[in-house]
Design a protein around this motif. Sequence first.
Motif, PDB file in Angstrom:
ATOM      1  N   ASN A 135       7.075  16.936 -10.395  1.00  0.00           N
ATOM      2  CA  ASN A 135       6.252  17.674 -11.354  1.00  0.00           C
ATOM      3  C   ASN A 135       5.223  18.583 -10.671  1.00  0.00           C
ATOM      4  OD1 ASN A 135       6.916  16.649 -14.271  1.00  0.00           O
ATOM      5  ND2 ASN A 135       6.931  14.822 -12.976  1.00  0.00           N
ATOM      6  N   ALA A 136       5.404  18.815  -9.366  1.00  0.00           N
ATOM      7  CA  ALA A 136       4.522  19.705  -8.599  1.00  0.00           C
ATOM      8  C   ALA A 136       3.062  19.303  -8.727  1.00  0.00           C
ATOM      9  CB  ALA A 136       4.727  21.155  -9.034  1.00  0.00           C
ATOM     10  N   LEU A 137       2.809  17.994  -8.658  1.00  0.00           N
ATOM     11  CA  LEU A 137       1.453  17.454  -8.742  1.00  0.00           C
ATOM     12  C   LEU A 137       1.014  17.008  -7.351  1.00  0.00           C
ATOM     13  CD1 LEU A 137       2.039  15.279 -11.923  1.00  0.00           C
ATOM     14  CD2 LEU A 137       0.657  17.372 -11.823  1.00  0.00           C
ATOM     15  N   GLU A 138      -0.182  17.396  -6.962  1.00  0.00           N
ATOM     16  CA  GLU A 138      -0.674  17.079  -5.623  1.00  0.00           C
ATOM     17  C   GLU A 138      -1.348  15.712  -5.584  1.00  0.00           C
ATOM     18  OE1 GLU A 138      -2.898  19.996  -2.799  1.00  0.00           O
ATOM     19  OE2 GLU A 138      -4.440  18.809  -3.834  1.00  0.00           O
ATOM     20  N   THR A 139      -0.931  14.899  -4.640  1.00  0.00           N
ATOM     21  CA  THR A 139      -1.551  13.588  -4.435  1.00  0.00           C
ATOM     22  C   THR A 139      -1.326  13.181  -2.986  1.00  0.00           C
ATOM     23  OG1 THR A 139      -1.703  11.303  -5.284  1.00  0.00           O
ATOM     24  CG2 THR A 139       0.505  12.235  -5.055  1.00  0.00           C
ATOM     25  N   TRP A 140      -2.123  12.256  -2.495  1.00  0.00           N
ATOM     26  CA  TRP A 140      -1.934  11.734  -1.149  1.00  0.00           C
ATOM     27  C   TRP A 140      -2.337  10.266  -1.112  1.00  0.00           C
ATOM     28  CZ3 TRP A 140      -5.527  15.296  -2.647  1.00  0.00           C
ATOM     29  CH2 TRP A 140      -6.880  14.947  -2.523  1.00  0.00           C
ATOM     30  N   ILE A 141      -1.822   9.529  -0.139  1.00  0.00           N
ATOM     31  CA  ILE A 141      -2.124   8.110  -0.027  1.00  0.00           C
ATOM     32  C   ILE A 141      -3.466   7.931   0.675  1.00  0.00           C
ATOM     33  CG2 ILE A 141       0.255   7.328  -0.171  1.00  0.00           C
ATOM     34  CD1 ILE A 141       0.381   7.240   2.827  1.00  0.00           C
ATOM     35  N   ALA A 142      -4.161   6.829   0.356  1.00  0.00           N
ATOM     36  CA  ALA A 142      -5.535   6.657   0.824  1.00  0.00           C
ATOM     37  C   ALA A 142      -5.823   5.191   1.131  1.00  0.00           C
ATOM     38  CB  ALA A 142      -6.511   7.165  -0.246  1.00  0.00           C
ATOM     39  N   HIS A 143      -6.976   4.966   1.766  1.00  0.00           N
ATOM     40  CA  HIS A 143      -7.539   3.638   2.029  1.00  0.00           C
ATOM     41  C   HIS A 143      -6.527   2.735   2.743  1.00  0.00           C
ATOM     42  CE1 HIS A 143     -10.813   5.159  -0.269  1.00  0.00           C
ATOM     43  NE2 HIS A 143     -10.196   5.078  -1.441  1.00  0.00           N
ATOM     44  N   GLY A 144      -6.351   1.513   2.272  1.00  0.00           N
ATOM     45  CA  GLY A 144      -5.463   0.576   2.954  1.00  0.00           C
ATOM     46  C   GLY A 144      -4.014   1.031   2.980  1.00  0.00           C
ATOM     47  N   THR A 145      -3.613   1.796   1.985  1.00  0.00           N
ATOM     48  CA  THR A 145      -2.252   2.333   1.962  1.00  0.00           C
ATOM     49  C   THR A 145      -2.055   3.328   3.097  1.00  0.00           C
ATOM     50  OG1 THR A 145      -2.296   2.071  -0.444  1.00  0.00           O
ATOM     51  CG2 THR A 145      -0.514   3.404   0.479  1.00  0.00           C
ATOM     52  N   LEU A 146      -3.083   4.156   3.345  1.00  0.00           N
ATOM     53  CA  LEU A 146      -3.024   5.098   4.458  1.00  0.00           C
ATOM     54  C   LEU A 146      -2.989   4.360   5.795  1.00  0.00           C
ATOM     55  CD1 LEU A 146      -3.085   8.091   5.332  1.00  0.00           C
ATOM     56  CD2 LEU A 146      -5.591   7.919   5.382  1.00  0.00           C
ATOM     57  N   LEU A 147      -3.698   3.250   5.879  1.00  0.00           N
ATOM     58  CA  LEU A 147      -3.669   2.449   7.101  1.00  0.00           C
ATOM     59  C   LEU A 147      -2.266   1.889   7.339  1.00  0.00           C
ATOM     60  CD1 LEU A 147      -5.323   1.337   9.459  1.00  0.00           C
ATOM     61  CD2 LEU A 147      -5.901  -0.645   8.023  1.00  0.00           C
ATOM     62  N   GLY A 148      -1.599   1.461   6.272  1.00  0.00           N
ATOM     63  CA  GLY A 148      -0.220   1.006   6.407  1.00  0.00           C
ATOM     64  C   GLY A 148       0.692   2.121   6.907  1.00  0.00           C
ATOM     65  N   TRP A 149       0.463   3.336   6.396  1.00  0.00           N
ATOM     66  CA  TRP A 149       1.239   4.497   6.873  1.00  0.00           C
ATOM     67  C   TRP A 149       1.018   4.705   8.360  1.00  0.00           C
ATOM     68  CZ3 TRP A 149      -0.943   8.858   9.072  1.00  0.00           C
ATOM     69  CH2 TRP A 149      -0.045   9.898   9.374  1.00  0.00           C
ATOM     70  N   TRP A 150      -0.228   4.558   8.812  1.00  0.00           N
ATOM     71  CA  TRP A 150      -0.554   4.761  10.231  1.00  0.00           C
ATOM     72  C   TRP A 150       0.292   3.853  11.127  1.00  0.00           C
ATOM     73  CZ3 TRP A 150      -3.212   7.120  14.152  1.00  0.00           C
ATOM     74  CH2 TRP A 150      -3.489   6.364  15.283  1.00  0.00           C
ATOM     75  N   TRP A 151       0.455   2.602  10.703  1.00  0.00           N
ATOM     76  CA  TRP A 151       1.150   1.645  11.557  1.00  0.00           C
ATOM     77  C   TRP A 151       2.664   1.833  11.529  1.00  0.00           C
ATOM     78  CZ3 TRP A 151      -0.628  -1.405  15.282  1.00  0.00           C
ATOM     79  CH2 TRP A 151      -2.013  -1.626  15.342  1.00  0.00           C
ATOM     80  N   ASN A 152       3.255   1.894  10.364  1.00  0.00           N
ATOM     81  CA  ASN A 152       4.724   2.006  10.339  1.00  0.00           C
ATOM     82  C   ASN A 152       5.275   2.680   9.083  1.00  0.00           C
ATOM     83  OD1 ASN A 152       4.196  -0.009   8.523  1.00  0.00           O
ATOM     84  ND2 ASN A 152       5.657  -1.489   9.363  1.00  0.00           N
ATOM     85  N   GLY A 153       4.416   3.391   8.362  1.00  0.00           N
ATOM     86  CA  GLY A 153       4.910   4.096   7.182  1.00  0.00           C
ATOM     87  C   GLY A 153       5.274   3.180   6.037  1.00  0.00           C
ATOM     88  N   LYS A 154       4.655   1.983   6.012  1.00  0.00           N
ATOM     89  CA  LYS A 154       4.968   1.015   4.966  1.00  0.00           C
ATOM     90  C   LYS A 154       3.692   0.366   4.428  1.00  0.00           C
ATOM     91  CE  LYS A 154       9.483  -0.270   6.908  1.00  0.00           C
ATOM     92  NZ  LYS A 154      10.325  -1.408   7.388  1.00  0.00           N
ATOM     93  N   ILE A 155       3.839  -0.292   3.294  1.00  0.00           N
ATOM     94  CA  ILE A 155       2.745  -1.060   2.716  1.00  0.00           C
ATOM     95  C   ILE A 155       2.465  -2.265   3.607  1.00  0.00           C
ATOM     96  CG2 ILE A 155       2.003  -2.389   0.685  1.00  0.00           C
ATOM     97  CD1 ILE A 155       4.090  -0.682  -0.904  1.00  0.00           C
ATOM     98  N   MET A 156       1.195  -2.553   3.872  1.00  0.00           N
ATOM     99  CA  MET A 156       0.854  -3.751   4.622  1.00  0.00           C
ATOM    100  C   MET A 156       1.387  -4.979   3.875  1.00  0.00           C
ATOM    101  SD  MET A 156      -0.892  -2.956   7.368  1.00  0.00           S
ATOM    102  CE  MET A 156      -2.251  -2.025   8.104  1.00  0.00           C
ATOM    103  N   PRO A 157       2.007  -5.918   4.571  1.00  0.00           N
ATOM    104  CA  PRO A 157       2.640  -7.046   3.874  1.00  0.00           C
ATOM    105  C   PRO A 157       1.680  -7.929   3.100  1.00  0.00           C
ATOM    106  CG  PRO A 157       2.656  -7.385   6.259  1.00  0.00           C
ATOM    107  CD  PRO A 157       2.222  -5.979   6.033  1.00  0.00           C
ATOM    108  N   TRP A 158       0.372  -7.866   3.382  1.00  0.00           N
ATOM    109  CA  TRP A 158      -0.592  -8.692   2.650  1.00  0.00           C
ATOM    110  C   TRP A 158      -1.273  -7.931   1.518  1.00  0.00           C
ATOM    111  CZ3 TRP A 158      -0.925  -7.528   7.890  1.00  0.00           C
ATOM    112  CH2 TRP A 158      -1.795  -6.485   8.229  1.00  0.00           C
ATOM    113  N   ASP A 159      -0.974  -6.644   1.349  1.00  0.00           N
ATOM    114  CA  ASP A 159      -1.626  -5.850   0.303  1.00  0.00           C
ATOM    115  C   ASP A 159      -1.118  -6.221  -1.081  1.00  0.00           C
ATOM    116  OD1 ASP A 159      -3.391  -4.467   1.808  1.00  0.00           O
ATOM    117  OD2 ASP A 159      -2.283  -2.583   1.842  1.00  0.00           O
ATOM    118  N   TRP A 160      -2.025  -6.149  -2.045  1.00  0.00           N
ATOM    119  CA  TRP A 160      -1.692  -6.429  -3.440  1.00  0.00           C
ATOM    120  C   TRP A 160      -1.669  -5.177  -4.299  1.00  0.00           C
ATOM    121  CZ3 TRP A 160       0.251 -10.690  -5.643  1.00  0.00           C
ATOM    122  CH2 TRP A 160       0.190 -11.887  -4.921  1.00  0.00           C
TER     123      TRP A 160
END
Length: 292
Positions: free
Chosen positions: A103-128
């Motif tokens: 839908n051509a909507l701008e968004t980006w990942i942030a906070h703990g989700t961004l930290l998960g991206w930093w490590w391996n491009g995935k959600i941290m396994p303990w995140d809720w």
Amino acid sequence: MIPRGLLAVVLCAIWSAVATAFPGPTDHGSYGSFVKHSEPDPLWQKYGLNRSDEFKYFHEPGRDDTLGHYDSRFFRGEPVPEEERSITLTHMIRAYLNFFEDNALETWIAHGTLLGWWWNGKIMPWDWDIDTQVMDTTLFHLADHFNQTVVQYTAPNSNTERKYLLDVNPWARQRDRGMGLNIIDARWIDISTGLYIDITGLSRLNPNKPTRWECKNGHEYQTDDIYPLRTSTFEGVTAKVPFRYDGVLTEEYSKKALTATQFHDHTWDPKLEEWMLDEPAKKDDKDDRQYE
């Protein structure tokens, strides 16, 4: 043909007429608008929302790390089992990112989700939960055109089907913190479980500091922290991340968060590029204590 199995269905709700009546922003800067506190309060004049009578819109069934990450309206009484939570969150962020891209909507990942991206491009396994951000202009556009949209999602190469509700907080137009009851501007909610993605908007609140962007929860960024957004992948789909992602993460979590390989009963495995759950400490079955 509907891309990626996404089907948007706009539901009717009594209060959604208020949200969809929001006019589009008229004072755009390079990326968003300034909040003009000297003008009459549009929340009251146009939407009947009295700042002195602010109410909490989103509710959770509890305040701990588990129950605090469910939307009360869709919580089933018991948390999602541990073995199902990770895949539930994975489908949720994939559907969210695909919907915004389609839908051509701008968004980006942030906070703990961004930290998960930093490590391996995935959600941290303990995140809720999952965190994303948008500019206030995008937030207003969501309120105008997509509020109360239900998205039907079918996972590629599987029979997994889910439905998600895009719910914009009526108080999203209040760009300052207010009473602190509505720091989350919108949510992308898994209807079957109540797990959600928090969507927060950034605004320029001080005309004397036109490059500073703020959310309602005290996080501040400079324009060049965010833009130009970098295109990457997260959980296997296209995602945007802030331009100065390393500086953003360091400021929020410290440099140690980018290097520490043990956290929350998990250890980073560099070969697998995964966070592995630690083995529980073995107990000695032999009891040498003396009893009287």
